[in-house]
Design an enzyme around this catalytic site. Structure first.
Site, PDB file in Angstrom:
ATOM      1  N   ASP A  24       0.940  -1.310  -0.012  1.00  0.00           N
ATOM      2  CA  ASP A  24      -0.040  -0.146   0.031  1.00  0.00           C
ATOM      3  C   ASP A  24       0.763   1.235   0.083  1.00  0.00           C
ATOM      4  O   ASP A  24       1.409   1.830   0.977  1.00  0.00           O
ATOM      5  CB  ASP A  24      -0.923  -0.107   1.223  1.00  0.00           C
ATOM      6  CG  ASP A  24      -1.758   1.432   1.354  1.00  0.00           C
ATOM      7  OD1 ASP A  24      -1.935   2.159   0.400  1.00  0.00           O
ATOM      8  OD2 ASP A  24      -2.428   1.331   2.533  1.00  0.00           O
ATOM      9  N   ASN A  26      -0.045   4.314  -0.948  1.00  0.00           N
ATOM     10  CA  ASN A  26      -0.481   5.737  -0.348  1.00  0.00           C
ATOM     11  C   ASN A  26      -1.394   5.598   0.749  1.00  0.00           C
ATOM     12  O   ASN A  26      -1.869   6.566   1.063  1.00  0.00           O
ATOM     13  CB  ASN A  26      -1.578   6.046  -1.815  1.00  0.00           C
ATOM     14  CG  ASN A  26      -2.871   5.163  -1.808  1.00  0.00           C
ATOM     15  OD1 ASN A  26      -2.791   4.304  -1.185  1.00  0.00           O
ATOM     16  ND2 ASN A  26      -3.788   5.657  -2.857  1.00  0.00           N
ATOM     17  N   ASP A  28      -3.894   4.014   2.250  1.00  0.00           N
ATOM     18  CA  ASP A  28      -5.204   3.923   2.614  1.00  0.00           C
ATOM     19  C   ASP A  28      -5.893   2.562   2.763  1.00  0.00           C
ATOM     20  O   ASP A  28      -6.828   2.588   3.143  1.00  0.00           O
ATOM     21  CB  ASP A  28      -5.991   4.583   1.324  1.00  0.00           C
ATOM     22  CG  ASP A  28      -5.752   3.426   0.056  1.00  0.00           C
ATOM     23  OD1 ASP A  28      -4.896   2.526   0.356  1.00  0.00           O
ATOM     24  OD2 ASP A  28      -6.497   3.637  -1.018  1.00  0.00           O
ATOM     25  N   ASP A  32      -1.761  -1.111  -3.937  1.00  0.00           N
ATOM     26  CA  ASP A  32      -2.007  -0.432  -5.230  1.00  0.00           C
ATOM     27  C   ASP A  32      -1.102  -0.454  -6.160  1.00  0.00           C
ATOM     28  O   ASP A  32       0.235  -1.138  -6.019  1.00  0.00           O
ATOM     29  CB  ASP A  32      -2.292   1.153  -4.825  1.00  0.00           C
ATOM     30  CG  ASP A  32      -1.265   1.590  -3.804  1.00  0.00           C
ATOM     31  OD1 ASP A  32       0.082   1.137  -4.113  1.00  0.00           O
ATOM     32  OD2 ASP A  32      -1.560   2.197  -2.655  1.00  0.00           O
ATOM     33  N   ASP A 101      -4.907 -10.720 -15.660  1.00  0.00           N
ATOM     34  CA  ASP A 101      -5.873 -11.796 -15.175  1.00  0.00           C
ATOM     35  C   ASP A 101      -7.193 -11.530 -16.109  1.00  0.00           C
ATOM     36  O   ASP A 101      -7.731 -10.404 -16.130  1.00  0.00           O
ATOM     37  CB  ASP A 101      -6.263 -11.439 -13.703  1.00  0.00           C
ATOM     38  CG  ASP A 101      -6.589 -12.863 -13.330  1.00  0.00           C
ATOM     39  OD1 ASP A 101      -7.556 -13.574 -13.826  1.00  0.00           O
ATOM     40  OD2 ASP A 101      -6.222 -13.205 -12.134  1.00  0.00           O
ATOM     41  N   ASP A 204      -9.234 -16.630 -16.187  1.00  0.00           N
ATOM     42  CA  ASP A 204      -9.824 -17.275 -14.823  1.00  0.00           C
ATOM     43  C   ASP A 204     -11.293 -18.383 -15.409  1.00  0.00           C
ATOM     44  O   ASP A 204     -11.561 -18.185 -16.635  1.00  0.00           O
ATOM     45  CB  ASP A 204     -10.542 -16.186 -14.377  1.00  0.00           C
ATOM     46  CG  ASP A 204     -11.242 -16.312 -13.088  1.00  0.00           C
ATOM     47  OD1 ASP A 204     -10.842 -16.688 -12.175  1.00  0.00           O
ATOM     48  OD2 ASP A 204     -12.536 -15.984 -13.030  1.00  0.00           O
ATOM     49  N   GLU A 258      -7.118 -21.280 -16.023  1.00  0.00           N
ATOM     50  CA  GLU A 258      -7.481 -21.784 -14.873  1.00  0.00           C
ATOM     51  C   GLU A 258      -8.421 -22.991 -15.042  1.00  0.00           C
ATOM     52  O   GLU A 258      -9.668 -22.419 -15.666  1.00  0.00           O
ATOM     53  CB  GLU A 258      -8.092 -20.649 -13.773  1.00  0.00           C
ATOM     54  CG  GLU A 258      -8.560 -21.524 -12.359  1.00  0.00           C
ATOM     55  CD  GLU A 258      -9.171 -20.529 -11.521  1.00  0.00           C
ATOM     56  OE1 GLU A 258      -9.181 -20.822 -10.368  1.00  0.00           O
ATOM     57  OE2 GLU A 258     -10.059 -20.094 -12.095  1.00  0.00           O
ATOM     58  N   HIS A 331      -4.096 -17.089  -4.536  1.00  0.00           N
ATOM     59  CA  HIS A 331      -4.792 -16.357  -3.850  1.00  0.00           C
ATOM     60  C   HIS A 331      -6.214 -17.077  -3.520  1.00  0.00           C
ATOM     61  O   HIS A 331      -6.968 -16.602  -2.770  1.00  0.00           O
ATOM     62  CB  HIS A 331      -5.360 -15.110  -4.607  1.00  0.00           C
ATOM     63  CG  HIS A 331      -6.053 -15.474  -5.874  1.00  0.00           C
ATOM     64  ND1 HIS A 331      -5.453 -16.121  -6.947  1.00  0.00           N
ATOM     65  CD2 HIS A 331      -7.512 -15.188  -6.094  1.00  0.00           C
ATOM     66  CE1 HIS A 331      -6.320 -16.184  -7.839  1.00  0.00           C
ATOM     67  NE2 HIS A 331      -7.604 -15.779  -7.258  1.00  0.00           N
ATOM     68  N   ASP A 332      -6.498 -18.223  -3.847  1.00  0.00           N
ATOM     69  CA  ASP A 332      -7.550 -19.008  -3.603  1.00  0.00           C
ATOM     70  C   ASP A 332      -7.449 -20.123  -2.637  1.00  0.00           C
ATOM     71  O   ASP A 332      -8.238 -20.899  -2.209  1.00  0.00           O
ATOM     72  CB  ASP A 332      -8.298 -19.807  -4.837  1.00  0.00           C
ATOM     73  CG  ASP A 332      -9.153 -18.754  -5.678  1.00  0.00           C
ATOM     74  OD1 ASP A 332      -9.328 -17.365  -5.151  1.00  0.00           O
ATOM     75  OD2 ASP A 332      -9.155 -19.141  -6.925  1.00  0.00           O
TER      76      ASP A 332
HETATM   77  O1  ISL Z   1     -11.308 -20.916  -4.609  1.00  0.00           O
HETATM   78  C1  ISL Z   1     -12.202 -22.040  -4.814  1.00  0.00           C
HETATM   79  C2  ISL Z   1     -12.637 -22.602  -3.800  1.00  0.00           C
HETATM   80  O2  ISL Z   1     -12.537 -22.437  -2.651  1.00  0.00           O
HETATM   81  C3  ISL Z   1     -12.344 -22.278  -6.264  1.00  0.00           C
HETATM   82  O3  ISL Z   1     -13.546 -23.032  -6.429  1.00  0.00           O
HETATM   83  C4  ISL Z   1     -12.523 -21.139  -7.153  1.00  0.00           C
HETATM   84  O4  ISL Z   1     -13.719 -20.304  -6.921  1.00  0.00           O
HETATM   85  C5  ISL Z   1     -12.131 -21.284  -8.360  1.00  0.00           C
HETATM   86  O5  ISL Z   1     -11.185 -21.829  -8.809  1.00  0.00           O
HETATM   87  C6  ISL Z   1     -12.592 -20.019  -9.535  1.00  0.00           C
HETATM   88  O6  ISL Z   1     -11.626 -19.143  -9.109  1.00  0.00           O
HETATM   89  C7  ISL Z   1     -11.219 -18.063  -9.948  1.00  0.00           C
HETATM   90  O7  ISL Z   1     -12.938 -17.461 -10.247  1.00  0.00           O
HETATM   91  C8  ISL Z   1     -13.474 -16.952  -9.142  1.00  0.00           C
HETATM   92  C9  ISL Z   1     -12.431 -16.097  -8.169  1.00  0.00           C
HETATM   93  O8  ISL Z   1     -13.479 -15.912  -6.912  1.00  0.00           O
HETATM   94  C10 ISL Z   1     -11.332 -16.877  -7.814  1.00  0.00           C
HETATM   95  O9  ISL Z   1     -10.687 -15.888  -7.100  1.00  0.00           O
HETATM   96  C11 ISL Z   1     -10.677 -16.966  -9.161  1.00  0.00           C
HETATM   97  O10 ISL Z   1      -9.420 -17.500  -8.962  1.00  0.00           O
HETATM   98  C12 ISL Z   1     -14.531 -16.161  -9.745  1.00  0.00           C
HETATM   99  O11 ISL Z   1     -14.056 -15.220 -10.717  1.00  0.00           O
END
Ligand code: ISL
Length: 554
Positions: A24, A26, A28, A32, A101, A204, A258, A331-332
């Site tokens: 971050d 700035n 907030d 960013d 992405d 995605d 993905e 991140h998931d």
């Molecule tokens: O995170 C999951 C299970 O906890 C996955 O089912 C995930 O939702 C799936 O892999 C799809 O992920 C992607 O599309 C989603 C978004 O929320 C995720 O962050 C992204 O990586 C919808 O765009």
């Protein structure tokens, strides 16, 4: 055709940035673009040569940017288009490529296409989405499909008899790829970013873009009812090929899709270069090895042999045919520390895991903070959780009797927010991420686990990653060698060979908490080791010792 694609991704090491939690600049409370620019020297020093940037587009942020309201605009709290151009420039100056992405299965419900579609029944934008009449005079959804966050996949439009399809939150309506205009719009988005300097895309949930058009109800499942109609739909390959021919083939870019629940057969069908679709996919079979049916809430104890077998299957099924992506976090997913046979109290376990996945065949990805061992958040209350998925699933599963008691703990353990707490740059009050309170609470381990600490200690995980990255560039065998898992049934070691005409690389990683021998004819404890987390080597491997051997052929 004159191919301008150099397949540079085969030499890439990709670092994923989740912008709201990265840095971050700035103050907030939200990461960013300027924050990314400020940390580029750190990343250059780490050695990566490509960044996958999670969405920075304009968005109401219902799903942290995976709900896009303008594909060609920037979310103002992250910065401006000028900042973005500067960021791309600064990356390229340092020899770092950028993959954006691409979230094209759905938009935000605040995207102008969707707003127009709702405003006027005759709008051409209506056919950009799946809008269908409900059953029972429109009072019930068109079918029984369920989406990824546990809810039904249809939302009623006001009190009309029509409903729209959304496989994620109700604020993420699915785009209708059957409509050629939608495909043209997405091609326009691809071109916009490639012309601006982007080097490719992480696509995605790309294997959801084609749906069976019968829209019939399916046999109810515990999760994802209707998945046979919307995962790997009938026109998936055709749509991807069209994007490739019309746009992607014209740029020296790369794509990583993905792909949810991809079998080896689906995997190869998406990445076979002859088919001209994607360069690689994220296959989650190994990260899903600690749960049942690919549903993380049904989790089970981690077993190294299961993890190995699944990775082996990915490797073997693509061998000589298609490219892999290599990852243990994103991140998931919750953090790998304490997950894949690793422990919070022995950094060597993370080193052993890192060497185990890094030199498989494919392109390695590192998720922000993974390089210095960021841990899971250990949430204690729902107030600490921000992820819409956690809320929606909580609302549903906490009512199911078998989950009632244990569910909160399961949710805290597996919530996607575990990976989304701010990157810990130092041990100051907000972990050096910001000077003000961040959007999500700071990880409690900030005093022991942070980038500064790691940079000050030559034995840290971060320096180990640096060495791994360097080796990846140094030895061709890591790019083009064959792959063979060694002693796959051994529950204590992850070991494999990579071999080409001139070199052989052997990785042996112990996942054992005690000293153990690994009998393998070709190795002598102290010669030909190009990387290890220990300086002295005996016959037996120390707990979580990893060794990378390199043999030159004469
Ligand atoms: O995170 C999951 C299970 O906890 C996955 O089912 C995930 O939702 C799936 O892999 C799809 O992920 C992607 O599309 C989603 C978004 O929320 C995720 O962050 C992204 O990586 C919808 O765009």
């Amino acid at each position: 055709m004159n191919n301008i694609r150099t397949n540079w991704y085969k030499k890439a090491v990709v670092y994923q940035i989740y912008p709201r939690s990265f840095y971050d600049a700035n103050n907030d409370g939200l990461g960013d673009i300027q924050g990314i620019i400020e940390k580029l020297d750190y990343l250059k020093e780490l050695g990566i040569n490509c960044i996958w940037l999670s969405p920075i587009y304009d968005s109401p942020q219902k799903d942290n940017g995976y709900d896009i309201s303008d594909y060609e605009g920037i979310y103002p709290p992250f910065g401006t288009m000028e900042d973005c151009k500067k960021m791309i420039d600064e990356m390229h100056k340092r020899g770092i490529r950028l993959i954006m992405d691409l979230v094209a299965n759905h938009t935000s419900d605040q995207h102008k296409w969707f707003l127009e579609a709702l405003k006027d029944k005759n709008s051409p934008y209506r056919d950009y989405y799946y809008i269908r009449k409900g059953k029972r005079n429109g009072k019930k959804p068109p079918n029984n499909w369920k989406g990824f966050f546990g809810e039904r996949a249809w939302e009623r439009i006001g009190d009309t008899d029509e409903w729209y399809l959304h496989l994620f939150t109700k604020e993420q309506p699915d785009l209708n790829w059957e409509n050629p205009k939608v495909r043209e719009e997405i091609k326009g988005v691809l071109k916009f970013w490639l012309d601006l300097g982007a080097d490719g895309f992480r696509c995605d949930v790309i294997n959801l873009i084609s749906k069976k058009q019968d829209f019939r109800s399916r046999i109810p499942l515990p999760a994802l009812t209707g998945m046979d109609a919307y995962i790997n739909g009938p026109r998936l390959h055709e749509f991807l090929h069209e994007l490739y021919v019309d746009v992607l083939s014209k740029y020296d870019c790369m794509t990583v899709g993905e792909a949810v629940m991809a079998t080896p057969k689906v995997n190869i069908s998406l990445v076979d270069p002859k088919r001209e679709e994607l360069d690689m996919i994220f296959n989650f079979s190994h990260t899903d090895s600690d749960n049942f049916f690919g549903v993380k809430y049904f989790y089970r104890k981690f077993k190294l042999t299961r993890f190995k077998r699944r990775l082996n299957k990915q490797q073997v099924s693509l061998a000589g045919k298609g490219w892999n992506s290599l990852f243990i976090e994103n991140h998931d997913q919750r953090r790998s520390v304490g997950r894949f046979g690793t422990t919070e109290d022995d950094i060597n376990s993370s080193k052993s895991l890192a060497a185990a996945y890094f030199f498989l065949q494919g392109t390695p990805f590192i998720y922000q903070g993974q390089e210095f061992g960021m841990r899971n958040a250990h949430f204690e209350s729902m107030d600490e959780i921000k992820d819409v998925e956690s809320f929606n699933v909580n609302a549903i599963l906490s009512k199911v009797p078998v989950f009632k008691k244990r569910f909160k703990q399961i949710l805290f353990d597996v919530s996607r927010d575990n990976a989304r707490t701010p990157v810990l740059w130092d041990d100051s009050v907000y972990g050096g991420f910001s000077k003000v309170e961040p959007w999500i609470r700071v990880n409690k381990s900030k005093n022991e686990v942070n980038a500064k600490h790691a940079l000050d200690d030559k034995d840290s995980l971060l320096y180990f990653y640096k060495d791994l990255i360097k080796l990846k560039y140094d030895y061709k065998v890591i790019e083009d060698g064959t792959f063979k898992m060694i002693k796959i049934a051994n529950p204590h070691f992850f070991a494999y060979e990579r071999e080409n005409d001139s070199e052989k690389l052997v990785v042996i990683s112990s996942f054992s908490k005690t000293c153990r021998r690994f009998k393998y004819s070709e190795i002598i404890p102290n010669s030909n080791i190009v990387l290890s987390n220990f300086k002295e080597h005996e016959k037996a491997f120390k707990p979580f010792e990893t060794r990378v051997y390199l043999f030159k052929k004469s």
